[in-house]
Design an enzyme around this catalytic site. Structure first.
Site, mmCIF file in Angstrom:
data_model
loop_
_atom_site.group_PDB
_atom_site.id
_atom_site.type_symbol
_atom_site.label_atom_id
_atom_site.label_comp_id
_atom_site.label_asym_id
_atom_site.label_seq_id
_atom_site.Cartn_x
_atom_site.Cartn_y
_atom_site.Cartn_z
ATOM 1 N N CYS A 1 12.972 11.052 7.421
ATOM 2 C CA CYS A 1 12.772 10.655 8.810
ATOM 3 C C CYS A 1 14.015 10.901 9.639
ATOM 4 C CB CYS A 1 12.375 9.186 8.882
ATOM 5 S SG CYS A 1 13.515 8.097 8.009
ATOM 6 N N GLU B 1 9.239 1.798 11.024
ATOM 7 C CA GLU B 1 10.253 2.851 11.013
ATOM 8 C C GLU B 1 9.492 4.167 10.967
ATOM 9 O OE1 GLU B 1 12.051 5.870 9.844
ATOM 10 O OE2 GLU B 1 12.359 4.834 7.943
ATOM 11 N N GLU C 1 8.004 16.701 15.165
ATOM 12 C CA GLU C 1 8.610 16.481 13.850
ATOM 13 C C GLU C 1 7.919 17.386 12.830
ATOM 14 O OE1 GLU C 1 10.084 12.745 11.186
ATOM 15 O OE2 GLU C 1 7.991 12.697 11.843
ATOM 16 N N LYS D 1 0.869 -1.174 0.000
ATOM 17 C CA LYS D 1 0.000 0.000 0.000
ATOM 18 C C LYS D 1 0.911 1.231 0.000
ATOM 19 C CE LYS D 1 -2.633 3.439 1.650
ATOM 20 N NZ LYS D 1 -2.077 4.796 1.746
#
Length: 493
Positions: A284, A250, A383, A175
């Site tokens: 990330c 992750e 973040e 996906k």
């Protein structure tokens, strides 16, 4: 607009509902292609195809050596098609062509690596304490894996899941992010050419709610491998825990780049700029917090500011461009909102903090630096996933460690110093899955990558990862010719 279709059981198919999702070219700020807007019915079909393929002789009876051969053939095909795939990815998410071409040319190494590792996973004979028994272990694949990827580096992140998972003998339902599905849909054409049986790899496009949620909760899925935000990761974790699924995640980061006064300041400044402004900060592992020893604080900040001010922004297909647009409208709005929140918190702008007007009309935000940031502020804790750097001063080694570890994240950390004693102390005490010393954003197929705390579960890349896609089976064989003892007592003695 160009149309891309799902891949289910080796066939290209639109969504069962017939609905489509537009995909934005963020440099031109216009839709350039469409992908299926799928739902649970498409997920059911894809999981059924993956399950059938897993049970089939065409895949299930392949030796590990034969699987490795297929992976190496796939790697060759990726290398041959690297430029085309890189161009599609640039069009879909605005990443620099120069970087995406490097990624696509390196991605084959994961498939070569795990192709070679496929037949090196060995069980063992156990020196059991019962003389009449022979006991051995084997490693077996889990079954159907759901691979859910993020929009910033779709093919690299997908490769980290596919290469070990296929080497282990699993099948996949992928996906991709609804914001950048096109490169994945083009990429999976190569599996048939490499000789993979139909249904081993399937792709279903759509939103997280319509496709992601039913895929994660599907009873036919044995493992979920996810890359994305920590908020989505927590939601997936709750569902997976309820279904007792295997899980690798992750997630995000708020990684510190720590610069000491003995560092090579030119090298450190370049590393810091790379860590936060490369890929427009949409990674990330972005070094979004810069911790600088106070004795060099103003001078070093000036170096970073000068580098950031000189960044060439523009067309991501231009090889001279150093920073492209943000990948989609939702992320563009989020970054601007985070900048506005930081200003309202009283954070001091040292550079940028504004949008960048460009002839292409794309989603550009100028490189942004906030100085003298409180480590407890939203800017330092949340973040942003954009070209926004929070600069924080420190005095002592112990203070630097406390600041570095003072978030809920723990994906990466950078240390810039010539003191090797300090390097080993910090490498041990930093709460981070990866520690870079006098470098940043370095990755390799044989080096495990992943986070601690809210930055994820498990690791991707490296030898240990393949076993995250497998489970151990223990086989007991009774060699005794003597009649059994009391059948109502467990055989412990």
């Amino acid at each position: 607009m160009r149309s891309f279709e799902n891949l289910i059981a080796g066939k290209r198919l639109p969504s069962i509902s017939g609905k489509w999702l537009p995909s934005l070219d963020p440099y031109r700020n216009e839709n350039w292609c469409e992908v299926p807007d799928s739902d649970a019915a498409d997920v059911d079909a894809a999981v059924a195809a993956a399950s059938d393929a897993f049970k089939s002789a065409a895949w299930g009876d392949l030796t590990a050596t034969a699987r490795g051969t297929l992976l190496r053939k796939l790697a060759d095909l990726i290398a041959e098609n690297a430029q085309q795939l890189a161009e599609i990815e640039v069009r879909d998410n605005g990443k620099l062509f120069s970087e995406m071409l490097v990624q696509l040319r390196y991605i084959p190494q994961w498939f070569y690596y795990y192709g070679g590792l496929a037949d090196k996973i060995e069980g063992g004979v156990l020196p059991i304490d019962k003389a009449e028994h022979f006991v051995y272990t084997t490693w077996e694949p889990l079954g159907v894996v759901a691979a859910i990827t993020a929009w910033n580096s779709p093919l690299l992140l997908l490769t980290w899941k596919l290469a070990p998972g296929l080497a282990a003998g699993n099948t996949f339902v992928i996906k991709p992010s609804e914001f950048s599905s096109a490169s994945t849909l083009a990429f999976v054409d190569l599996f048939e050419k490499a000789g993979f049986p139909p249904g081993v790899v399937n792709v279903v496009c759509g939103t997280g709610q319509a496709v992601g949620a039913p895929l994660v909760s599907h009873p036919g899925v044995a493992k979920v491998a996810f890359t994305g935000s920590d908020a989505t990761g927590r939601a997936i974790s709750r569902i997976a825990a309820g279904e007792l699924k295997h899980l690798t995640m992750e997630l995000g980061g708020k990684s510190p780049n720590i610069v000491f006064d003995d560092a090579d300041q030119d090298a450190a400044a370049a590393g810091v700029a790379s860590g936060i402004f490369a890929a427009a900060g949409q990674t990330c592992m972005a070094g979004s917090r810069l911790l600088v020893q106070r004795t060099i604080y103003d001078d070093f900040l000036a170096r970073v500011r000068a580098l950031a001010s000189s960044i060439k922004m523009g067309d991501p297909m231009d090889l001279e461009t150093q920073m492209g647009p943000l990948a989609n409208i939702a992320q563009y709005k989020k970054v601007l909102s985070c900048i506005a929140d930081a200003k309202s918190e009283g954070c001091v702008v040292a550079l940028g903090g504004t949008t960048h007007e460009h002839a292409g009309g794309g989603l550009f935000v100028n490189p942004t630096i906030f100085r003298d940031v409180d480590n407890q502020s939203q800017l330092a804790q949340r973040e942003v996933f954009g070209p926004v750097l929070a600069v924080i001063p420190f005095d002592t080694d112990e203070e630097a460690l406390q600041l570095a570890n003072g978030t809920n994240f723990g994906l990466g950390a950078g240390i810039w110093t010539k003191d090797m004693s300090r390097v080993f102390r910090f490498a041990k005490r930093l709460q981070s899955g990866t520690v870079w010393v006098n470098t940043y954003r370095a990755l390799a197929f044989m080096a495990p990558f992943g986070g601690v705390k809210s930055s994820g579960l498990g690791r991707e890349s490296g030898q240990e990862t393949i076993k995250a896609y497998m489970q151990t089976k223990t086989v007991w064989i009774n060699n005794s010719t003597q009649p059994p003892g009391n059948p109502f007592i467990m055989r412990l003695g």
